[in-house]
Every structure is written in structure tokens, then in C-alpha cells.
Write an enzyme that holds these catalytic residues in place. Sequence first.
Site, short mmCIF file in Angstrom:
data_model
loop_
_atom_site.label_atom_id
_atom_site.label_comp_id
_atom_site.label_asym_id
_atom_site.label_seq_id
_atom_site.Cartn_x
_atom_site.Cartn_y
_atom_site.Cartn_z
N TYR A 1 -6.54 -25.79 60.33
CA TYR A 1 -7.62 -25.15 59.31
C TYR A 1 -8.86 -25.92 59.07
CZ TYR A 1 -3.19 -22.62 57.69
OH TYR A 1 -1.96 -22.11 57.69
N GLU B 1 3.43 -14.46 42.96
CA GLU B 1 4.01 -15.30 43.99
C GLU B 1 3.40 -16.45 44.33
OE1 GLU B 1 3.96 -12.54 47.23
OE2 GLU B 1 5.47 -11.24 46.40
N GLY C 1 -1.44 -17.10 46.07
CA GLY C 1 -2.96 -17.17 46.46
C GLY C 1 -3.51 -18.21 45.41
N GLY D 1 3.29 -20.06 45.67
CA GLY D 1 3.57 -21.13 46.72
C GLY D 1 3.06 -22.30 46.51
N ARG D 2 1.66 -22.44 46.87
CA ARG D 2 0.94 -23.72 46.91
C ARG D 2 0.84 -24.37 45.46
NH1 ARG D 2 -3.00 -24.53 50.75
NH2 ARG D 2 -3.04 -22.24 51.11
N TYR E 1 3.17 -26.07 52.44
CA TYR E 1 2.63 -26.19 53.93
C TYR E 1 2.57 -27.24 54.78
CZ TYR E 1 1.84 -21.45 51.61
OH TYR E 1 2.11 -20.46 51.04
N CYS F 1 -0.61 -36.27 71.58
CA CYS F 1 -1.40 -36.45 72.80
C CYS F 1 -2.18 -35.39 72.35
CB CYS F 1 -0.51 -36.17 73.95
SG CYS F 1 0.38 -37.90 74.32
N1 LLP Z 1 2.98 -14.05 48.94
C1 LLP Z 1 2.54 -13.63 50.15
C2 LLP Z 1 2.93 -12.22 50.46
C3 LLP Z 1 2.21 -14.34 51.21
O1 LLP Z 1 2.01 -14.33 52.16
C4 LLP Z 1 1.67 -15.77 50.57
C5 LLP Z 1 1.34 -16.88 51.64
C6 LLP Z 1 2.14 -16.20 49.35
C7 LLP Z 1 2.64 -15.07 48.41
C8 LLP Z 1 1.93 -17.59 48.77
O2 LLP Z 1 0.81 -17.94 49.12
P1 LLP Z 1 0.05 -19.11 48.04
O3 LLP Z 1 0.43 -19.15 46.59
O4 LLP Z 1 0.85 -20.38 48.47
O5 LLP Z 1 -1.30 -19.45 48.19
N2 LLP Z 1 -0.30 -22.00 55.82
C9 LLP Z 1 -1.38 -21.75 54.85
C10 LLP Z 1 -1.32 -20.88 53.67
C11 LLP Z 1 -0.68 -19.57 54.30
C12 LLP Z 1 -0.18 -18.76 53.17
C13 LLP Z 1 0.66 -17.49 53.91
N3 LLP Z 1 1.04 -16.53 52.80
C14 LLP Z 1 -2.25 -23.35 54.35
O6 LLP Z 1 -1.46 -24.39 54.66
O7 LLP Z 1 -3.21 -23.45 53.58
#
Ligand code: LLP
Length: 414
Positions: free
Chosen positions: A304, A261, A220, A263-264, A365, A330
Site C-alpha cells: 500500500y 468490528e 475501519g 481490527g486495527r 496486518y 529479491c
Molecule cells: N470488518 C470487515 C468486514 C472487514 O473486511 C474488515 C477489514 C474489518 C472489519 C476490520 O477493519 P479494521 O478495523 O482493521 O480497519 N490489510 C489492510 C487492511 C485490510 C482490511 C480488510 N478488512 C491494511 O494492512 O491496512
Amino acid sequence: MLHFDQLPAAALAQRFGTPLYVYEEQTIRQAYRRLRAAFAFTDLRLHYAMKANANPWILRLLLEEGAHIDAVSAGEVHLALAAGCPAHRILYTQSAASDADMAFALQRGVLVNAESLSQLARLGSLAPGSRVCVRLNIYLGGGHHSHVITGGPDSKFGIDWEQWPQVQELLTAKGLRLVGLHCHIGSGIRDASLLAHAVSHLFHTARNFGPLEFLDFGGGLGVPYRDEEGPLDLAHFASLMEEKYRAFCQDTGTSPAIALEPGRFLVATAGNLLCRVTSVKQERKHLFVGTDTGFNHLVRPAFYGSFHRIDAVTPRPGELRPTVVTGNLCEGGDLFTRDEHGPLPRLLPPLQEGDLLVLREAGAYGFAMSSRYNSVPLPAEVLVDGNQAKLIRRRETLEDLLTTVPTALAPETL
Ligand code: LLP
């Protein structure tokens, strides 16, 4: 002239074509190192949330840096193992996991993160006595959009933290060994105190359980997408977390490992979608600049209303003009300059057909959420390091669109 690391964007477009995802290797490595260095924990596990970008070459470089993996499907477990990740460094957090999903992970020695009482019970029947992590809904949520909030009364994820006695009962009844607790409140959060709040909740609930190997606070961690947005205050987040950790260790006499965890945070800013202007038209209300890509390759604005900076590779002199940058699909919503409701013109330099544009902060993403909608093959991906470019996924061809379709039918009566 816009560059990725030392390489001119135009040279990359020339060599690999457009649309093209371009990632800067050093930016990813630096993000990982910056995050690691922000925390004093000796046993900190950074599980890369590979849903953000699952290219195996990106996984490899993060594994080299020491990352663990957050996997959410059999496919992600498969890719992580193929990239060389040892099974014990993967946490498998599937939503609505089937028995087959769990069996897939268990057979490979991957730890399952159970997010419902029934999943826990089924895991107990499938693999009595096994180790397990439990995902709790700590009733706190946040994120850049309602779609990405994963905690609270409307969230489908996790076991209500107040049900911890039932969790205990099931663990005992099934002989399961609880090794970790997990929560994840949402995505795109740049507020350190909200993230720290979640940390407090999980520590609080963890006091009801015996000694744990680790506590996983999910991902997150947000990054700025707009010039005016500030970064997440990592030092502040780390100090709040460390303070809560010290209290927890003192109170419980245990010192579990800490997991996050991200990601982004690790890949968003390293990635860009390079595309070409294919159409310029002044209509009654808007100046529309069409490109050779669309929400099939970067869905975040359409899905979004997300903001991605857009830069011209070689800005032409002249006055900035309110411009609506569009995709080539389209659908009316296929716009890159928009909010949740519709077009939002952006001030851009004059653009002509043939010009190159870069959609910024597209490493997370971006490709990961791409699709073959409108039967457009998926773009290529390139990893840049210094003056070297490595093709890490070839561009799909029209033939690829037919690979899963049989050329002749074999009817079966069932
Ligand atoms: N851990 C779990 C259990 C998750 O569901 C997620 C993201 C993460 C870690 C990683 O979250 P991050 O650090 O990337 O914020 N498609 C959306 C984001 C969806 C995130 C889903 N779960 C976007 O493009 O903003």
C-alpha cells in the site's frame, strides 16, 4: 534504550532472535477498554476483526476482555473456537462464500453474514429457517488506500442497499430469519463523521426491515501511523452514533444491539517488528540500510506504500541522514521507507550492521499478512506484559518449509 513494556528490546532480540514480532499485552487491553468505554450502549458487541492478527493468544486476551469475533474464513472460525470463543459470539463474514464454507460455519452454530442474493438463496436451501445476518453495500466507502475501500460502486462486498425488497422476498421465500444487518465501508478511517455517515445509512436502510437483534457497522477505525496524524475522535464518533441510535429506537420502537468490528484499532499500536541491520551501503543516490526481514514479514509498505515509524533501539550519536531502509528479499520494491511509487529516504540516526531497528505500529496486518516468499521461514511472536515475555509463536525452521511436501510421490490416475 528502547523498551517494550518493562523489557529492553535488545534483551528480547537476544533471547528470541530477530526478526521478531513483539506485542504489548497491556496496550491491547487498554485499546479494547478505551473503545468499550467510549460508548454508552448497554449492548455493545465489539467483534474483534481477527484478520488483523489471528494469534490465538491475542484472541484469548481479547476474549477475556469481552470481545466477540469477526471471522472471514473457515480457518478463522476454527482458530476462534480453538481459542475458546463460544460459537454464538462469532459472526462469519466470508467474501464469495461457497456452500462448503457456509456449511462449516452452520455446523458449528456460527451465524452467517450473507453478502449476495445468491448466497442468501443458497443459505436458505442449505439451512431453511435459520438465522441470518445480511451485509449491505451502503454505497459509501473510505480507507487509507484504494485496496481497502469496501463500499461503493467498485466494491465486491455486500448487497446493494437498494435491493432490500429482493432481500425481503428471499428471506420470506426461504423462511430465513433476519437477525442483523451489516456494513463495512473500509479500513484505516480516522474521520469520525465519515464513520457516522455510514451509521446513518445503515439505520436508514434498517427501517425497511422488521425488528433486528443487532446492527453491525463494521470496522475501519483508524489509528495514527505518523507523528503528525491525529487519532480518531472516539467521543465524537460515539456521540454521533448514539444520537442516530436514539432516533432509530424512537422511530421503530425497537432497540437492537450495536456491533462494531475493530481490527486495527485494537492491535496495531501494540505490535512492533524488531529486526537487525545486516547491510549498510552508500550507493550513488541512496544510503541503503538492509535488514534481516522484508515484505514477507511486513507487506504494508510494499503493498500500500504504507508508512511505519522506524526507531533505532540504541540510537547512535551523530547527524540524522536520509536513509532507505530495505528488506532482504529479491525484489526492488522490498523497501520499508517508501510510498506507492518507490523509495522515500527517511532521516535516521547513523546505523551500523548489527544494530537493532523497530518497525512500529505493526500489530495489525503485520504477521497476519506475512508469507514464506523467498522460502524464508516465518518469524516468532512474543507477548510482553510488565517484565515478562511469553513466546506465542515459535520461529519457523527450515524443516518447516518442507512439512507439506511429500518426501516420495504417489502418482494417481484420475
Ligand atoms: N470488518 C470487515 C468486514 C472487514 O473486511 C474488515 C477489514 C474489518 C472489519 C476490520 O477493519 P479494521 O478495523 O482493521 O480497519 N490489510 C489492510 C487492511 C485490510 C482490511 C480488510 N478488512 C491494511 O494492512 O491496512
